[in-house]
Write a protein that holds these residues in place. Structure first.
Motif, PDB file in Angstrom:
ATOM      1  N   TYR A 181      32.069  18.654 -12.669  1.00  0.00           N
ATOM      2  CA  TYR A 181      31.730  18.725 -11.251  1.00  0.00           C
ATOM      3  C   TYR A 181      32.893  18.307 -10.346  1.00  0.00           C
ATOM      4  CZ  TYR A 181      26.891  19.313 -12.721  1.00  0.00           C
ATOM      5  OH  TYR A 181      25.733  19.793 -13.282  1.00  0.00           O
ATOM      6  N   ALA A 323      31.564  12.866  -5.407  1.00  0.00           N
ATOM      7  CA  ALA A 323      30.718  14.057  -5.536  1.00  0.00           C
ATOM      8  C   ALA A 323      30.542  14.446  -6.997  1.00  0.00           C
ATOM      9  CB  ALA A 323      31.327  15.210  -4.738  1.00  0.00           C
ATOM     10  N   LEU A 326      28.093  12.205  -8.783  1.00  0.00           N
ATOM     11  CA  LEU A 326      26.723  12.506  -8.371  1.00  0.00           C
ATOM     12  C   LEU A 326      26.287  13.910  -8.801  1.00  0.00           C
ATOM     13  CD1 LEU A 326      26.751  10.972  -4.767  1.00  0.00           C
ATOM     14  CD2 LEU A 326      25.521  10.104  -6.770  1.00  0.00           C
ATOM     15  N   HIS A 327      27.217  14.625  -9.485  1.00  0.00           N
ATOM     16  CA  HIS A 327      26.966  15.990  -9.962  1.00  0.00           C
ATOM     17  C   HIS A 327      26.574  16.919  -8.826  1.00  0.00           C
ATOM     18  CE1 HIS A 327      26.350  14.883 -14.497  1.00  0.00           C
ATOM     19  NE2 HIS A 327      27.427  14.332 -13.968  1.00  0.00           N
ATOM     20  N   GLU A 328      27.303  16.805  -7.737  1.00  0.00           N
ATOM     21  CA  GLU A 328      27.060  17.677  -6.592  1.00  0.00           C
ATOM     22  C   GLU A 328      27.814  18.989  -6.767  1.00  0.00           C
ATOM     23  OE1 GLU A 328      26.439  14.125  -3.261  1.00  0.00           O
ATOM     24  OE2 GLU A 328      28.208  15.412  -3.179  1.00  0.00           O
ATOM     25  N   GLY A 329      27.247  20.058  -6.261  1.00  0.00           N
ATOM     26  CA  GLY A 329      27.887  21.361  -6.341  1.00  0.00           C
ATOM     27  C   GLY A 329      27.647  22.047  -7.674  1.00  0.00           C
TER      28      GLY A 329
END
Length: 425
Positions: A181, A323, A326-329
């Motif tokens: 990520y 990010a 938080l494993h965003e995207g």
């Protein structure tokens, strides 16, 4: 290495080594990280840190177990640092492992001790040079040993709103399920902030009538500020080439001023002002609203600023790390393709138990020439023991010990620091 518990958005902690005056610290704070500890060798820079950012600061050699114990900070979210750059700087002698200030390899060895979720280490562009290809490969291989995936990236501070080029070579590493990520921050300032725009209000603060005219002269980004070290450098803007670059922007780089130009100072066509400490900080990316104060006398203040990591760049990378954790995207699908091979000669030797001949090394090297392999072997010898043995009529190369400091109790670095601690920075 066991996985850490899931993070909430408010649970990001950082242990920072070689923290300096806090450029990286400030940027990481702005990205949502909270310091558990910072370690800094220079007492004056440490005072700057503690006065401005109000977190625990330990003063002393980061590799001295009498100063702190990395194991006390097991489970910190991020291990970060701006390890000293002279071992890799083109402005120095690029001594690498032969420089007592080289702490990059030592920092990597703290991963199994501290068990962070992520690592962020930065240095000068010189570390990206072919001379250090084997050194970089060893770093990546050790990260792999610890279950981490590492990526290097050369970032220019001018792409993040900082009015100087200041290229920095940054390593970010995480476990693969987090690294999928991670994406490097995109440039944020495509029009670039010029020296004139960044400093106009400060140049005009003393009533200088020609501040507007000076801004027109200073209409580009500046050369990289050079802070120097206790061994070399002082309160000026760097070597001759850098001073010439500053002169083209209407700045006298031969020293640092105590105050901005006075009301009656000559126009820029006749005279060049010098930067004040506050102006140097603005060039390095500290903003007016940061209200940052530097401890010590002028030379020390300027050195702290000139050696710092620009806060806006640190924030941008910190945002990307946060990010990713938080494993965003979307997940990356190119992670395996980004596992760069920096030195195939080192890699081949490191994986061979019986050594390799010159012909075998040529076959492993994508350049495919004897001369290129011999050049790599010569560079490799500066950071590793390299042994040659005769196997009948064939000469074989065996990779020996890494010469760098990784925490060995009998390393020559300890004696050097004991004798010359007041000159190490």
């Amino acid at each position: 290495m066991p996985r850490k518990k899931s993070l909430s958005a408010a649970a990001f902690t950082v242990a920072e080594i070689c923290a300096g005056a806090g450029g990286q610290s400030l940027g990481l704070h702005k990205a949502g990280f909270t310091h558990s500890v910072a370690v800094e060798l220079d007492a004056t820079a440490a005072l700057t840190l503690s006065q401005n950012l109000k977190f625990p600061v330990v003063v002393g050699d980061v590799a001295d177990p009498q100063v702190w114990q990395p194991s006390d900070f097991e489970g910190v979210t991020l291990l970060a640092g701006g390890v000293p750059c002279p071992p890799f700087s083109a402005a120095g002698k690029q001594l690498g492992t032969s420089d007592e200030r080289d702490l990059f390899a030592w920092a990597i060895e703290q991963i199994p001790v501290m068990k962070p979720r992520a690592v962020m280490l930065e240095n000068v562009r010189g570390l990206s040079a072919p001379r250090f290809a084997a050194y970089r490969q060893r770093v990546l291989d050790r990260l792999d040993d610890f279950g981490f995936v590492g990526e290097w990236k050369l970032l220019n501070a001018s792409e993040f709103g900082v009015p100087q080029l200041r290229p920095r070579f940054v390593l970010v590493a995480m476990q693969a399920d987090d690294m999928r990520y991670f994406r490097w921050p995109e440039p944020q300032d495509r029009t670039r902030t010029t020296v004139g725009d960044a400093l106009h209000s400060l140049m005009a603060a003393g009533g200088w009538r020609h501040a507007d005219a000076w801004r027109e002269v200073a209409n580009d980004i500046g050369p990289t500020l050079v802070g120097g070290s206790k061994k070399h450098g002082g309160a000026d803007l760097g070597p001759t080439r850098a001073k010439l670059g500053w002169a083209r922007l209407g700045v006298d780089g031969k020293g640092v001023a105590d105050a901005p130009p006075s009301k009656d100072a000559p126009p820029p066509s006749e005279w060049m002002p010098r930067l004040t400490v506050e102006m140097a900080a603005r060039i390095q990316g500290w903003a007016e609203e940061d209200h940052y104060q530097f401890a010590g006398r002028k030379t020390s203040q300027y050195r702290q600023i000139g050696n710092a990591f620009p806060p806006p760049v640190a924030k941008a990378i910190g945002d990307s790390i946060r990010a990713a954790l938080l494993h965003e995207g979307e997940e990356r699908t190119d992670l395996a393709e980004h596992a760069d091979l920096h030195d195939p000669v080192y890699r081949a030797l490191a994986r061979s138990e019986n050594g390799l001949s010159l012909d075998e090394l040529v076959a492993n090297y994508n350049d495919g020439s004897v001369a290129a392999v011999q050049q790599r072997l010569a560079a490799l010898q500066r950071d590793f023991e390299l042994v040659t043995v005769q196997d009948g009529e064939t000469e074989r190369y065996l990779l020996g010990e890494f010469k760098g400091f990784t925490g060995q109790s009998d390393h020559w670095r300890h004696e050097m620091l004991a004798k010359h601690s007041n000159r190490v920075s």
